[in-house]
Motif scaffolding. Structure first.
Motif, PDB file in Angstrom:
ATOM      1  N   ARG A 201       0.814  -1.210   0.000  1.00  0.00           N
ATOM      2  CA  ARG A 201       0.000   0.000   0.000  1.00  0.00           C
ATOM      3  C   ARG A 201       0.853   1.267   0.000  1.00  0.00           C
ATOM      4  NH1 ARG A 201      -5.369  -0.366   1.961  1.00  0.00           N
ATOM      5  NH2 ARG A 201      -5.080   1.579   3.098  1.00  0.00           N
ATOM      6  N   ARG A 202       1.975   1.238   0.695  1.00  0.00           N
ATOM      7  CA  ARG A 202       2.777   2.448   0.860  1.00  0.00           C
ATOM      8  C   ARG A 202       3.862   2.622  -0.185  1.00  0.00           C
ATOM      9  NH1 ARG A 202       4.413   1.706   7.052  1.00  0.00           N
ATOM     10  NH2 ARG A 202       4.649  -0.425   6.250  1.00  0.00           N
ATOM     11  N   GLY A 203       4.032   1.656  -1.091  1.00  0.00           N
ATOM     12  CA  GLY A 203       5.033   1.829  -2.129  1.00  0.00           C
ATOM     13  C   GLY A 203       5.525   0.509  -2.684  1.00  0.00           C
ATOM     14  N   VAL A 204       6.457   0.610  -3.629  1.00  0.00           N
ATOM     15  CA  VAL A 204       7.074  -0.551  -4.269  1.00  0.00           C
ATOM     16  C   VAL A 204       8.516  -0.651  -3.802  1.00  0.00           C
ATOM     17  CG1 VAL A 204       7.781  -1.579  -6.461  1.00  0.00           C
ATOM     18  CG2 VAL A 204       5.589  -0.396  -6.290  1.00  0.00           C
ATOM     19  N   LYS A 205       8.938  -1.874  -3.461  1.00  0.00           N
ATOM     20  CA  LYS A 205      10.323  -2.117  -3.085  1.00  0.00           C
ATOM     21  C   LYS A 205      10.992  -2.967  -4.157  1.00  0.00           C
ATOM     22  CE  LYS A 205       9.564  -1.541   1.859  1.00  0.00           C
ATOM     23  NZ  LYS A 205       9.661  -2.116   3.218  1.00  0.00           N
ATOM     24  N   VAL A 206      12.276  -2.664  -4.401  1.00  0.00           N
ATOM     25  CA  VAL A 206      13.045  -3.291  -5.457  1.00  0.00           C
ATOM     26  C   VAL A 206      14.129  -4.152  -4.815  1.00  0.00           C
ATOM     27  CG1 VAL A 206      14.371  -2.918  -7.564  1.00  0.00           C
ATOM     28  CG2 VAL A 206      12.636  -1.240  -6.877  1.00  0.00           C
ATOM     29  N   ARG A 217      16.022  -8.497   4.017  1.00  0.00           N
ATOM     30  CA  ARG A 217      15.249  -7.451   4.677  1.00  0.00           C
ATOM     31  C   ARG A 217      15.580  -6.056   4.160  1.00  0.00           C
ATOM     32  NH1 ARG A 217      13.296  -9.217   9.878  1.00  0.00           N
ATOM     33  NH2 ARG A 217      13.870 -11.395  10.273  1.00  0.00           N
ATOM     34  N   PHE A 218      16.510  -5.967   3.222  1.00  0.00           N
ATOM     35  CA  PHE A 218      16.999  -4.671   2.794  1.00  0.00           C
ATOM     36  C   PHE A 218      16.888  -4.529   1.280  1.00  0.00           C
ATOM     37  CE2 PHE A 218      19.279  -6.034   6.576  1.00  0.00           C
ATOM     38  CZ  PHE A 218      18.974  -4.999   7.452  1.00  0.00           C
ATOM     39  N   PRO A 219      15.818  -3.897   0.788  1.00  0.00           N
ATOM     40  CA  PRO A 219      15.677  -3.702  -0.660  1.00  0.00           C
ATOM     41  C   PRO A 219      16.707  -2.726  -1.185  1.00  0.00           C
ATOM     42  CG  PRO A 219      14.005  -2.456   0.510  1.00  0.00           C
ATOM     43  CD  PRO A 219      14.719  -3.284   1.547  1.00  0.00           C
ATOM     44  N   GLU A 220      16.979  -2.832  -2.481  1.00  0.00           N
ATOM     45  CA  GLU A 220      17.913  -1.903  -3.105  1.00  0.00           C
ATOM     46  C   GLU A 220      17.328  -0.506  -3.240  1.00  0.00           C
ATOM     47  OE1 GLU A 220      19.597  -3.103  -6.764  1.00  0.00           O
ATOM     48  OE2 GLU A 220      21.001  -4.493  -5.828  1.00  0.00           O
ATOM     49  N   SER A 221      16.016  -0.430  -3.380  1.00  0.00           N
ATOM     50  CA  SER A 221      15.382   0.875  -3.520  1.00  0.00           C
ATOM     51  C   SER A 221      13.930   0.778  -3.089  1.00  0.00           C
ATOM     52  CB  SER A 221      15.475   1.374  -4.967  1.00  0.00           C
ATOM     53  OG  SER A 221      15.056   2.720  -5.065  1.00  0.00           O
ATOM     54  N   HIS A 222      13.355   1.925  -2.742  1.00  0.00           N
ATOM     55  CA  HIS A 222      11.964   2.003  -2.315  1.00  0.00           C
ATOM     56  C   HIS A 222      11.297   3.140  -3.072  1.00  0.00           C
ATOM     57  CE1 HIS A 222       8.836   2.852   1.077  1.00  0.00           C
ATOM     58  NE2 HIS A 222       8.347   2.083   0.132  1.00  0.00           N
ATOM     59  N   LEU A 223      10.192   2.839  -3.743  1.00  0.00           N
ATOM     60  CA  LEU A 223       9.431   3.845  -4.477  1.00  0.00           C
ATOM     61  C   LEU A 223       8.180   4.166  -3.671  1.00  0.00           C
ATOM     62  CD1 LEU A 223       9.603   2.116  -7.993  1.00  0.00           C
ATOM     63  CD2 LEU A 223      11.370   3.421  -6.797  1.00  0.00           C
ATOM     64  N   PRO A 224       8.220   5.192  -2.838  1.00  0.00           N
ATOM     65  CA  PRO A 224       7.118   5.436  -1.903  1.00  0.00           C
ATOM     66  C   PRO A 224       5.952   6.185  -2.528  1.00  0.00           C
ATOM     67  CG  PRO A 224       8.824   7.065  -1.564  1.00  0.00           C
ATOM     68  CD  PRO A 224       9.320   6.155  -2.662  1.00  0.00           C
ATOM     69  N   VAL A 225       4.795   6.053  -1.891  1.00  0.00           N
ATOM     70  CA  VAL A 225       3.624   6.854  -2.244  1.00  0.00           C
ATOM     71  C   VAL A 225       3.738   8.192  -1.518  1.00  0.00           C
ATOM     72  CG1 VAL A 225       1.118   7.041  -2.101  1.00  0.00           C
ATOM     73  CG2 VAL A 225       2.173   4.840  -2.618  1.00  0.00           C
ATOM     74  N   GLN A 226       3.706   9.280  -2.260  1.00  0.00           N
ATOM     75  CA  GLN A 226       3.907  10.608  -1.677  1.00  0.00           C
ATOM     76  C   GLN A 226       2.607  11.356  -1.404  1.00  0.00           C
ATOM     77  OE1 GLN A 226       6.895  11.727  -0.750  1.00  0.00           O
ATOM     78  NE2 GLN A 226       7.861   9.844  -1.476  1.00  0.00           N
ATOM     79  N   THR A 227       1.497  10.899  -1.993  1.00  0.00           N
ATOM     80  CA  THR A 227       0.223  11.601  -1.822  1.00  0.00           C
ATOM     81  C   THR A 227      -0.437  11.194  -0.512  1.00  0.00           C
ATOM     82  OG1 THR A 227      -0.071  11.612  -4.226  1.00  0.00           O
ATOM     83  CG2 THR A 227      -2.021  12.066  -2.866  1.00  0.00           C
ATOM     84  N   PRO A 228      -0.746  12.126   0.388  1.00  0.00           N
ATOM     85  CA  PRO A 228      -1.412  11.773   1.655  1.00  0.00           C
ATOM     86  C   PRO A 228      -2.765  11.114   1.394  1.00  0.00           C
ATOM     87  CG  PRO A 228      -0.535  14.014   1.729  1.00  0.00           C
ATOM     88  CD  PRO A 228      -0.411  13.565   0.315  1.00  0.00           C
ATOM     89  N   GLY A 229      -3.032  10.026   2.109  1.00  0.00           N
ATOM     90  CA  GLY A 229      -4.300   9.331   1.977  1.00  0.00           C
ATOM     91  C   GLY A 229      -4.398   8.399   0.790  1.00  0.00           C
TER      92      GLY A 229
END
Length: 467
Positions: A201-206, A217-229
């Motif tokens: 829900r909060r983003g994509v992990k690579v 336990r440690f992804p190379e990158s995290h693509l987070p959701v920036q829009t509140p809600g």
């Protein structure tokens, strides 16, 4: 060459600023000093997932880089290739699956000798398919064979000239656990770049698939959701592994992430303000992207200028699943009706009524068949060139995801029964099934026909296929 600042759109610049704060850099070594500019091309330095010159040349082709001086060596001389993992693995049932904070920098890996007699509790496993076999070491590297990019088949019992396209898996080995940290709602796997994408829900992990790690336990990158809600619902890896599409709820657009750039950033935003995305698909040959929404709309975009080509409407209860095959857009929904839209006409879609809600769709890459996974556990094959259909087996509970293999000889099916099932074409005979500890929400199969990734609870599992 590095991208010039004046070529960047405001959306790309803002996302690059966001990505500058990420805990780990895209395709860089863990804990490497960030002493190079952000525009440094990752192929100017040797990426740590390059095992040999052949892989390097393939990556250069993928990334659009030409180097006439570099010549690939003979595949048989490539180190680390062509070695099959012969021992299966499984997890210690007492292992704690709860991940640490993924934003924490990855600690440096330490090597340990198997002769010391001490092993981490997560490095021992048992066979995951039924019936279980003998216990063996779980700490295995994923095999990358020179046949990954060829149509060859070298099993001892194979007939002369037999193609692996005719093969069905005989077992799966769980090679790695990816601790995403929240419910995994979608997964994607690239055998070419050797990465897995887990969507929550909060983003994509690579995640990188290189190295010998039982639980990552440690992804190379995290693509987070920036829009509140807002939160994500699905992701889609493009067929050429150069782009990742993400969509969800309360988002103004479907984002297209550039995976071939020096650093991850959004290169396109496909407008869908006020719509909640449920499923994605794309046709790169036609430069089209597709998305289905909870209000019953199916939207088509032109990837060249991000414009809306057409909206298909008429789904009363929303579109739950969607797949594009040729000019046809197949959609399944909660009203138990399968619909087929033709992109070339404005006529109403063809409709095929079923008895249960359609939770998942997957089209055969070789034949005119569409696979349906139903809420009542049934699996159906529907002809895409006529009205013929037949049921091909049934699971004990709701089916949440189905996926055909790249050559169409078998498929994977997962759902609320906690099992990953492998079924053969065309009868749907269950070959075997692999248990998980919780309902399996999603699955994907690599294009080289070697790996399967599933999302179950707050983690993803990577399986290596043996034929």
């Amino acid at each position: 060459m590095p991208r010039q600042a004046e070529d960047k759109t405001p959306q790309e610049s803002s996302f690059e600023d966001i990505m500058a704060t990420r805990s780990s850099d895209w395709l860089r070594r863990p804990l490497e000093a960030d002493d190079q500019p952000e525009t440094q091309l990752f192929w100017d330095k040797e990426p740590w997932f390059w095992h040999d010159t052949l892989t390097e040349q393939l990556w250069r082709i993928f990334a659009g880089v030409r180097d006439e001086k570099a010549k690939p060596r003979d595949r048989q001389q490539a180190p680390g290739l062509g070695q099959e993992s012969k021992t299966p693995g499984s997890c210690d049932p007492g292992a704690d699956p709860c991940p640490e904070d993924a934003s924490t920098p990855r600690p440096p890996e330490t090597s340990s000798s198997p002769a010391n007699g001490s092993q981490d509790r997560n490095t021992r496993c048992r066979v995951v398919q039924e019936p279980p076999g003998r216990a063996s070491a779980f700490l295995q590297s994923i095999s990358w064979d020179p046949e990954d990019f060829e149509d060859t088949w070298k099993r001892p019992d194979a007939l002369p000239g037999q193609s692996k396209r005719l093969a069905v898996p005989c077992k799966l080995e769980k090679m790695r656990i990816l601790a995403h940290g929240e419910l995994v709602v979608a997964t994607a796997i690239s055998s070419f770049t050797r990465h897995v994408f887990t969507c929550g829900r909060r983003g994509v992990k690579v995640w990188s698939l290189t190295g010998q790690v039982a639980e990552d336990r440690f992804p190379e990158s995290h693509l987070p959701v920036q829009t509140p809600g807002a939160f994500l619902r699905t992701c889609l890896l493009s067929s050429n592994s150069r782009s990742l599409l993400t969509g969800g709820y309360n988002l103004a657009s479907v984002s297209v992430w550039d995976l071939a750039a020096p650093s991850l950033h959004v290169k396109k935003q496909l407008p869908c303000a006020g719509l909640n995305c449920q499923a994605l698909d794309a046709n790169l040959d036609a430069n089209l992207a597709f998305a289905s929404f909870t209000n019953g709309v199916v939207r088509i975009w032109d990837l060249r200028d991000h414009s809306v080509v057409r909206d298909l409407t008429g789904y009363p209860d929303g579109v739950k699943s969607m797949v594009v095959k040729g000019y046809n857009i197949w959609t399944g929904g909660l009203d138990a009706c399968l619909r087929c839209w033709d992109q070339r006409t404005i006529m109403k879609p063809l409709e095929y009524q079923f008895e249960s809600q359609i939770m998942s769709l997957s089209h055969s890459p070789q034949e005119d068949w569409l696979l349906l996974g139903m809420a009542n556990g049934q699996q159906w094959l529907q002809s895409t060139s006529g009205s013929q259909r037949h049921m091909v087996g049934q699971k004990d509970s709701v089916i949440l995801s189905t996926k055909f293999s790249p050559f169409g000889q078998w498929w994977a099916s997962v759902g609320m029964d906690d099992f990953l099932g492998i079924y053969s074409m065309p009868t749907g005979t269950k070959v075997f099934q692999v248990p998980e500890t919780s309902p399996i929400t999603c699955c994907d199969i690599s294009s080289n026909n070697r790996l399967i990734v599933t999302g179950s609870g707050e983690h993803a599992s990577v399986y290596q296929i043996t034929y």
